[in-house]
Design a protein around this motif. Structure first.
Motif, PDB file in Angstrom:
ATOM      1  N   ARG A 143     -17.051   7.035  40.214  1.00  0.00           N
ATOM      2  CA  ARG A 143     -17.226   5.671  39.695  1.00  0.00           C
ATOM      3  C   ARG A 143     -16.388   4.673  40.484  1.00  0.00           C
ATOM      4  NH1 ARG A 143     -17.004   8.591  34.858  1.00  0.00           N
ATOM      5  NH2 ARG A 143     -14.824   8.021  34.544  1.00  0.00           N
ATOM      6  N   LYS A 144     -15.155   5.054  40.823  1.00  0.00           N
ATOM      7  CA  LYS A 144     -14.279   4.172  41.593  1.00  0.00           C
ATOM      8  C   LYS A 144     -14.881   3.885  42.972  1.00  0.00           C
ATOM      9  CE  LYS A 144      -9.694   4.061  43.690  1.00  0.00           C
ATOM     10  NZ  LYS A 144      -8.462   4.819  43.920  1.00  0.00           N
ATOM     11  N   ASP A 197     -17.974   4.062  43.815  1.00  0.00           N
ATOM     12  CA  ASP A 197     -19.185   3.261  43.649  1.00  0.00           C
ATOM     13  C   ASP A 197     -18.837   1.787  43.476  1.00  0.00           C
ATOM     14  OD1 ASP A 197     -22.065   3.206  43.462  1.00  0.00           O
ATOM     15  OD2 ASP A 197     -21.772   2.648  41.346  1.00  0.00           O
ATOM     16  N   ARG A 198     -17.784   1.491  42.715  1.00  0.00           N
ATOM     17  CA  ARG A 198     -17.347   0.092  42.568  1.00  0.00           C
ATOM     18  C   ARG A 198     -16.892  -0.474  43.915  1.00  0.00           C
ATOM     19  NH1 ARG A 198     -14.941   2.255  37.922  1.00  0.00           N
ATOM     20  NH2 ARG A 198     -12.912   2.309  38.949  1.00  0.00           N
ATOM     21  N   GLN A 228     -20.008  -1.178  45.991  1.00  0.00           N
ATOM     22  CA  GLN A 228     -20.715  -2.370  45.512  1.00  0.00           C
ATOM     23  C   GLN A 228     -19.982  -3.642  45.928  1.00  0.00           C
ATOM     24  OE1 GLN A 228     -21.134  -1.857  41.298  1.00  0.00           O
ATOM     25  NE2 GLN A 228     -22.769  -0.339  41.499  1.00  0.00           N
ATOM     26  N   ARG A 229     -18.660  -3.631  45.821  1.00  0.00           N
ATOM     27  CA  ARG A 229     -17.866  -4.798  46.216  1.00  0.00           C
ATOM     28  C   ARG A 229     -18.035  -5.062  47.713  1.00  0.00           C
ATOM     29  NH1 ARG A 229     -13.695  -3.828  43.120  1.00  0.00           N
ATOM     30  NH2 ARG A 229     -12.747  -2.351  44.526  1.00  0.00           N
TER      31      ARG A 229
END
Length: 63
Positions: A32-33, A35-36, A39-40
């Protein structure tokens, strides 16, 4: 003797399963980290492309 061996084996198995669940949870959190972060970075790249297009259009309008 048999009862204590069974209890020890059960405790060992329970600890092993807890460790597996903890490892899976840590891996999921890391995914999840990442992926963030991805995305950023994608949003930042998109803004840079848009700004580049704006600047190119401004230069062409002047020239």
């Amino acid at each position: 003797m048999y009862l204590s061996e069974t209890l020890a084996r059960d405790r060992s198995r329970a600890r092993y399963e807890e460790a597996q669940h903890a490892r899976i949870a840590r891996q999921a959190a890391e995914v999840r980290k990442m992926d963030r972060i991805r995305q950023r970075a994608e949003r930042k790249l998109l803004r840079a492309w848009q700004r580049s297009d704006e600047l190119r259009a401004s230069i062409e309008a002047v020239g």
